[in-house]
Design an enzyme around this catalytic site. Sequence first.
Site, mmCIF file in Angstrom:
data_model
loop_
_atom_site.group_PDB
_atom_site.id
_atom_site.type_symbol
_atom_site.label_atom_id
_atom_site.label_comp_id
_atom_site.label_asym_id
_atom_site.label_seq_id
_atom_site.Cartn_x
_atom_site.Cartn_y
_atom_site.Cartn_z
ATOM 1 N N ALA A 13 47.288 37.738 49.973
ATOM 2 C CA ALA A 13 47.036 38.551 51.166
ATOM 3 C C ALA A 13 47.875 38.052 52.346
ATOM 4 C CB ALA A 13 45.548 38.518 51.509
ATOM 5 N N ALA A 46 45.202 33.143 39.302
ATOM 6 C CA ALA A 46 44.802 34.430 38.705
ATOM 7 C C ALA A 46 45.486 34.598 37.359
ATOM 8 C CB ALA A 46 45.156 35.571 39.651
ATOM 9 N N GLU A 115 40.407 44.890 30.630
ATOM 10 C CA GLU A 115 39.351 43.905 30.916
ATOM 11 C C GLU A 115 38.015 44.634 31.057
ATOM 12 O OE1 GLU A 115 40.545 41.488 34.269
ATOM 13 O OE2 GLU A 115 42.531 41.236 33.419
ATOM 14 N N HIS A 240 31.893 34.662 36.826
ATOM 15 C CA HIS A 240 32.739 35.018 35.678
ATOM 16 C C HIS A 240 32.038 34.513 34.425
ATOM 17 C CE1 HIS A 240 36.105 35.621 33.035
ATOM 18 N NE2 HIS A 240 36.792 36.177 34.024
ATOM 19 N N ARG A 287 31.371 42.381 34.115
ATOM 20 C CA ARG A 287 31.113 40.944 33.986
ATOM 21 C C ARG A 287 29.739 40.494 34.495
ATOM 22 N NH1 ARG A 287 36.189 38.854 37.481
ATOM 23 N NH2 ARG A 287 37.233 39.760 35.707
ATOM 24 N N HIS A 348 32.855 32.860 40.756
ATOM 25 C CA HIS A 348 34.265 33.264 40.607
ATOM 26 C C HIS A 348 34.802 34.027 41.809
ATOM 27 C CE1 HIS A 348 37.860 34.511 38.479
ATOM 28 N NE2 HIS A 348 37.575 35.788 38.645
ATOM 29 N N ARG A 383 32.693 43.728 41.794
ATOM 30 C CA ARG A 383 34.126 44.025 41.703
ATOM 31 C C ARG A 383 34.531 44.299 40.256
ATOM 32 N NH1 ARG A 383 38.923 40.565 40.769
ATOM 33 N NH2 ARG A 383 37.381 38.997 40.216
HETATM 34 P P1 FAD Z 1 43.689 33.028 48.277
HETATM 35 O O1 FAD Z 1 44.719 33.336 47.286
HETATM 36 O O2 FAD Z 1 42.544 32.218 47.834
HETATM 37 O O3 FAD Z 1 44.393 32.292 49.500
HETATM 38 C C1 FAD Z 1 43.613 31.739 50.530
HETATM 39 C C2 FAD Z 1 44.478 30.807 51.340
HETATM 40 O O4 FAD Z 1 43.805 30.407 52.520
HETATM 41 C C3 FAD Z 1 44.853 29.522 50.628
HETATM 42 O O5 FAD Z 1 46.198 29.276 50.904
HETATM 43 C C4 FAD Z 1 43.969 28.484 51.290
HETATM 44 O O6 FAD Z 1 44.480 27.183 51.231
HETATM 45 C C5 FAD Z 1 43.952 29.015 52.699
HETATM 46 N N1 FAD Z 1 42.836 28.566 53.538
HETATM 47 C C6 FAD Z 1 41.517 28.669 53.297
HETATM 48 N N2 FAD Z 1 40.815 28.162 54.315
HETATM 49 C C7 FAD Z 1 41.707 27.727 55.231
HETATM 50 C C8 FAD Z 1 41.601 27.086 56.486
HETATM 51 N N3 FAD Z 1 40.419 26.750 57.036
HETATM 52 N N4 FAD Z 1 42.737 26.778 57.159
HETATM 53 C C9 FAD Z 1 43.952 27.051 56.633
HETATM 54 N N5 FAD Z 1 44.107 27.646 55.431
HETATM 55 C C10 FAD Z 1 42.999 27.984 54.747
HETATM 56 N N6 FAD Z 1 41.955 38.680 40.720
HETATM 57 C C11 FAD Z 1 42.614 39.693 40.128
HETATM 58 O O7 FAD Z 1 42.776 40.762 40.718
HETATM 59 N N7 FAD Z 1 43.139 39.526 38.882
HETATM 60 C C12 FAD Z 1 43.009 38.383 38.174
HETATM 61 O O8 FAD Z 1 43.507 38.265 37.071
HETATM 62 C C13 FAD Z 1 42.299 37.310 38.773
HETATM 63 N N8 FAD Z 1 42.118 36.146 38.109
HETATM 64 C C14 FAD Z 1 41.535 35.101 38.761
HETATM 65 C C15 FAD Z 1 41.460 33.865 38.118
HETATM 66 C C16 FAD Z 1 40.955 32.763 38.780
HETATM 67 C C17 FAD Z 1 40.885 31.434 38.082
HETATM 68 C C18 FAD Z 1 40.494 32.906 40.118
HETATM 69 C C19 FAD Z 1 39.944 31.735 40.853
HETATM 70 C C20 FAD Z 1 40.535 34.131 40.746
HETATM 71 C C21 FAD Z 1 41.057 35.240 40.081
HETATM 72 N N9 FAD Z 1 41.133 36.471 40.697
HETATM 73 C C22 FAD Z 1 41.798 37.498 40.078
HETATM 74 C C23 FAD Z 1 40.721 36.646 42.086
HETATM 75 C C24 FAD Z 1 41.972 36.602 42.973
HETATM 76 O O9 FAD Z 1 42.831 35.598 42.504
HETATM 77 C C25 FAD Z 1 41.636 36.333 44.417
HETATM 78 O O10 FAD Z 1 40.595 37.144 44.849
HETATM 79 C C26 FAD Z 1 42.856 36.604 45.286
HETATM 80 O O11 FAD Z 1 43.937 35.864 44.801
HETATM 81 C C27 FAD Z 1 42.556 36.241 46.708
HETATM 82 O O12 FAD Z 1 43.749 36.238 47.437
HETATM 83 P P2 FAD Z 1 43.697 35.835 48.968
HETATM 84 O O13 FAD Z 1 45.086 35.861 49.447
HETATM 85 O O14 FAD Z 1 42.680 36.640 49.647
HETATM 86 O O15 FAD Z 1 43.114 34.338 48.943
HETATM 87 C C1 SIN Z 2 40.263 37.182 34.475
HETATM 88 O O1 SIN Z 2 41.431 37.062 34.124
HETATM 89 O O2 SIN Z 2 39.305 37.232 33.703
HETATM 90 C C2 SIN Z 2 39.979 37.272 35.918
HETATM 91 C C3 SIN Z 2 40.246 38.636 36.349
HETATM 92 C C4 SIN Z 2 39.658 38.877 37.682
HETATM 93 O O3 SIN Z 2 38.960 38.030 38.239
HETATM 94 O O4 SIN Z 2 39.884 39.970 38.190
#
Ligand code: FAD
Ligand code: SIN
Length: 528
Positions: A13, A46, A115, A240, A287, A348, A383
């Site tokens: 994001a 992810a 999925e 999850h 899930r 998760h 979700r």
């Molecule tokens: P993030 O990618 O978590 O980034 C947050 C950022 O904020 C990080 O850089 C962190 O260090 C920073 N931050 C946090 N707090 C602070 C602070 N106080 N000060 C400064 N920096 C801070 N989603 C899917 O759609 N498909 C998938 O296949 C999938 N697989 C997943 C597998 C795993 C193991 C996990 C954990 C999640 C998965 N998800 C998946 C969910 C998805 O990855 C996340 O919801 C998504 O990446 C969130 O993106 P984001 O940019 O909002 O947050």
């Molecule tokens: C997974 O790969 O099972 C995670 C997918 C997701 O959180 O959307």
Amino acid sequence: METNFLIIGSGAAGLTLAVKLAAKFPKKKITVVTKAHVSESNTKYAQGGVAAVFDLKKDSFQKHIDDTLRAGDGLCDEAVVEMVITEGPERLRELMEWGAKFDTDANGQLTLGREGGHSKFRVIHHKDTTGNEIERTLLERSNKLQNITMLPHHFAIDLITEHHFSEGKNENLSCYGAYVLDQISGNIFTIKADCTTLASGGMGQVYGHTTNPTVATGDGIAMAYRATARIQNMEFIQFHPTALYDGKNQSSFLISEAVRGFGAFLRNKNGERFMFNYDARGELASRDIVSRAIDSEMKNSGDDCVYLDCTHLNIDDFKKHFPNIYETCLQRNKNIAKDWIPVVPASHYLCGGVVVDVDGRTSLQNLFACGECSYTGLHGANRLASNSLLEALVYADRIFKYLCKHQPWQTTKDIPEWNDAGTVLLKDVEILQQKTVQLQSLMRRFAGVVRNNKDLKKASIQLEMLYFEVEALYQKHKLNTSLSELRNMVNVAHLIIQQSLIRKENRGGYFNEDYNKESVENIVNDKI
Ligand code: FAD
Ligand code: SIN
């Protein structure tokens, strides 16, 4: 420090927004603060991929919309669902133009995975490391843009609002930036910004047993809550179903749902393929249903885990699709070709968060939010798998487009410096670890996959005591990362418990033993 656009977080994001703003406004300054290494984020881990409709012969936007609404169990905002799903493919094409490589077949067509909860194959992926590929692409692009200042190992502590410089009751609050801790020097300084965006991700660490990395402590949500922004749907924690169970090791490794999409079976210790006792879709039910089924199998049998059986699958194909999962299991002495993989549900994803409108605007002026820390209305009560990266990409673009049309006004306020006069260094660092463990076990025990009102009330009382203890530490000591994270996790836990108590029904990912499925009044949770 002054900047035009402050972005908190460097996952999908935050980085998407940063690269878009930087390219469009080469004279403006974009500052990204991120609390660990630049790539550390939920995004990086992810696995499954990004859900989007690319095969219009076999799939349609309407089918993806229907699946999303079904998972969301009546609480999705239908206009938002339609917007995200129809804009999604364009955002992915853009990512591919920037260099992201997703798996394709011999004809160059994207290969699509499936999925839980999806009626069609529509998950585009890069093997089982999709998030890492997205993060790599965005970081490479942001490195090329001169007007992005990346501040790794910088921790945003609090958002700056009128609360910090004016007396009395403030309505129509604005955000003027953030107080930020340089985690290396220990200094806290002010970043004054015309516009601030929270892209700080999720909060899995509040439960301890989680698929999320250690950075996921809900900081953005806690900061927004303290700044009185609207926060909603915090009761909808997604567990999850299949985190690798490794008795002694708390840090869980995810076994992607795509593995079940690929044909893996869930079995209990007796070898029974139990999912069909719970849902006609078997292993591919959404899930929340699979997590509750596993929870029930474990409670009925007293076993510590159930098993994912891949032994009937073609192992060469498996390795091709899931090299990371195959290797990681092997390192943990599990050979997917021969062994059933022990799995348990783990926290998760947070379906709720800081409430935003279709342009990513929060209830505070000049404060935006996108990605996992936000609540857009896409996910409702649960979700659909692989819809969150999609949401992060689409909402970063929505904020970008809004800011192209409405430049935030230059803020003129004199912001006071962070004041920690009278505080001392915290010498007993172990106390923070102890209180973190206490919080996590409280949340697992009383606010997990299956909840009840008695336990939630117990959790509320215990959490209140913990809150006062942590606040006392915060008032007396110089801030450091662990203390800030603990304080934030206590705030987030409070929101989860209070919003759980308000929901008088079972819906989507929220399950309370005291209500039956068709349950009672739905008190829409307004701001707490
Ligand atoms: P993030 O990618 O978590 O980034 C947050 C950022 O904020 C990080 O850089 C962190 O260090 C920073 N931050 C946090 N707090 C602070 C602070 N106080 N000060 C400064 N920096 C801070 N989603 C899917 O759609 N498909 C998938 O296949 C999938 N697989 C997943 C597998 C795993 C193991 C996990 C954990 C999640 C998965 N998800 C998946 C969910 C998805 O990855 C996340 O919801 C998504 O990446 C969130 O993106 P984001 O940019 O909002 O947050
Ligand atoms: C997974 O790969 O099972 C995670 C997918 C997701 O959180 O959307």
